[in-house]
Design a protein around this motif. Structure first.
Motif, PDB file in Angstrom:
ATOM      1  N   UNK A 147      10.041  11.277  -8.727  1.00 35.73           N
ATOM      2  CA  UNK A 147       9.002  11.632  -9.172  1.00 35.73           C
ATOM      3  C   UNK A 147       8.112  10.658 -10.134  1.00 35.73           C
ATOM      4  N   UNK A 148       7.979   9.320  -9.566  1.00 37.27           N
ATOM      5  CA  UNK A 148       7.037   8.336 -10.128  1.00 37.27           C
ATOM      6  C   UNK A 148       6.509   7.370  -9.158  1.00 37.27           C
ATOM      7  N   UNK A 193       9.917  -2.977  -4.785  1.00 38.74           N
ATOM      8  CA  UNK A 193       9.786  -2.077  -3.556  1.00 38.74           C
ATOM      9  C   UNK A 193      10.326  -2.939  -2.075  1.00 38.74           C
ATOM     10  N   UNK A 194       9.953  -4.286  -2.398  1.00 41.34           N
ATOM     11  CA  UNK A 194      10.507  -5.123  -1.201  1.00 41.34           C
ATOM     12  C   UNK A 194      11.956  -5.362  -1.054  1.00 41.34           C
ATOM     13  N   UNK A 196       0.780  -1.343   0.118  1.00 37.15           N
ATOM     14  CA  UNK A 196       0.075   0.140  -0.001  1.00 37.15           C
ATOM     15  C   UNK A 196       0.790   1.296   0.084  1.00 37.15           C
ATOM     16  N   UNK A 197       2.139   1.097   0.387  1.00 35.65           N
ATOM     17  CA  UNK A 197       2.854   2.307   0.463  1.00 35.65           C
ATOM     18  C   UNK A 197       3.722   2.392  -0.851  1.00 35.65           C
ATOM     19  N   UNK A 198       4.535   3.739  -0.990  1.00 32.79           N
ATOM     20  CA  UNK A 198       5.394   3.943  -1.935  1.00 32.79           C
ATOM     21  C   UNK A 198       6.612   3.663  -1.605  1.00 32.79           C
ATOM     22  N   UNK A 227      19.456   8.607  -0.471  1.00 30.26           N
ATOM     23  CA  UNK A 227      18.832   9.401  -1.808  1.00 30.26           C
ATOM     24  C   UNK A 227      18.171   8.516  -2.650  1.00 30.26           C
ATOM     25  N   UNK A 228      16.947   9.220  -3.094  1.00 31.16           N
ATOM     26  CA  UNK A 228      16.174   8.140  -4.031  1.00 31.16           C
ATOM     27  C   UNK A 228      15.621   9.158  -5.190  1.00 31.16           C
ATOM     28  N   UNK A 229      16.139   8.856  -6.505  1.00 25.22           N
ATOM     29  CA  UNK A 229      15.651   9.601  -7.374  1.00 25.22           C
ATOM     30  C   UNK A 229      15.346   8.581  -8.677  1.00 25.22           C
TER      31      UNK A 229
END
Length: 251
Positions: free
Chosen positions: A154-155, A163-164, A125-127, A189-191
């Motif tokens: 930005x996505x 994600x896991x 459920x989370x980003x 940092x994530x981008x």
């Protein structure tokens, strides 16, 4: 006659060379196909394992809540009834009953927390940014390390598998930095850019011998395998000024 023989001989040699070249081309093509099949198989296997693990955890969580939890609740009620019916009994017996009742109530509390954790759909459920932010807050609560999170993604990353894996790697980096790096600052940092997601994990600790860890580090090998399963790659830099993990995932 000799000329004809030479022409036939040259043609025969040329045919052999062409055959060998074609054989090598087909062999390389076949090997590439096998590698592709192997990669796809590993991806499907990982996906299946994670789905089974998620379903198993949810099943265990429901069992803890519905079965074991109910039995402990019933036992607690019986003990409370026993206390009520035996108020005139010796004080020692009453203390023992109260002790058992307290243990059961504590167990119930712990089981409810465990059940909630196992059946939690937070990753789904989370980003990924929200998940990493939660981990950073857990460290900030300790008040022993300064954690900086730069979120420029930005996505929306929808893949549970990706994600896991990124979450587990972040958790492992945070734990290793706190336990072993002797650092006081951690930066995450994530981008994304050019259809590539970047996750950069840094600390200002003592660093470590990369070559030695590559040889003997089971955790690092598992991390590498996980990233490869989602077509990613990562780079490690470590010296006396700290450690930097850079992970790249194609989108």
């Amino acid at each position: 006659m000799l000329i004809i023989f030479n022409v036939i001989f040259i043609a025969f040699i040329a045919a052999i060379i062409i055959f060998i070249k074609q054989y090598r081309i087909k062999k390389r093509s076949h090997l590439r196909e096998l590698e592709t099949i192997d990669v796809l198989h590993k991806k499907e296997l990982l996906k299946t394992q994670m789905e089974i693990q998620s379903q198993t955890m949810k099943y265990i969580g429901r069992e803890i809540h519905d079965n074991i939890g109910q039995k402990l609740t019933l036992s607690s009620l019986y003990l409370q009834q026993l206390v009520f019916e035996n108020k005139a009994k010796t004080q020692d017996i009453m203390k023992n009953i109260d002790t058992v009742n307290n243990i059961i109530n504590e167990s119930l509390t712990e089981l409810r927390l465990l059940s909630k954790t196992l059946t939690d759909d937070t990753v789904d459920k989370s980003t990924i940014s929200e998940l990493i932010k939660i981990e950073c807050k857990k460290i900030e609560v300790l008040k022993t390390h300064n954690v900086v999170f730069n979120n420029n993604l930005n996505l929306i990353l929808s893949s549970y598998q990706t994600k896991s894996i990124l979450l587990r790697i972040t958790q492992e980096f945070l734990q290793n930095s706190i336990k072993h790096a002797n650092c006081d600052c951690i930066e995450i940092s994530i981008f994304n850019t050019n259809n590539i997601l970047f996750l950069v994990l840094k600390d200002n600790g003592d660093g470590f011998d990369i070559e030695n860890v590559k040889t003997n580090g089971i955790g690092l090998k598992n991390m590498k395998k996980r990233i490869e399963m989602i077509n990613g790659k990562f780079e490690i830099k470590s010296d006396s000024n700290g450690t930097v993990f850079t992970i790249e995932i194609p989108l």
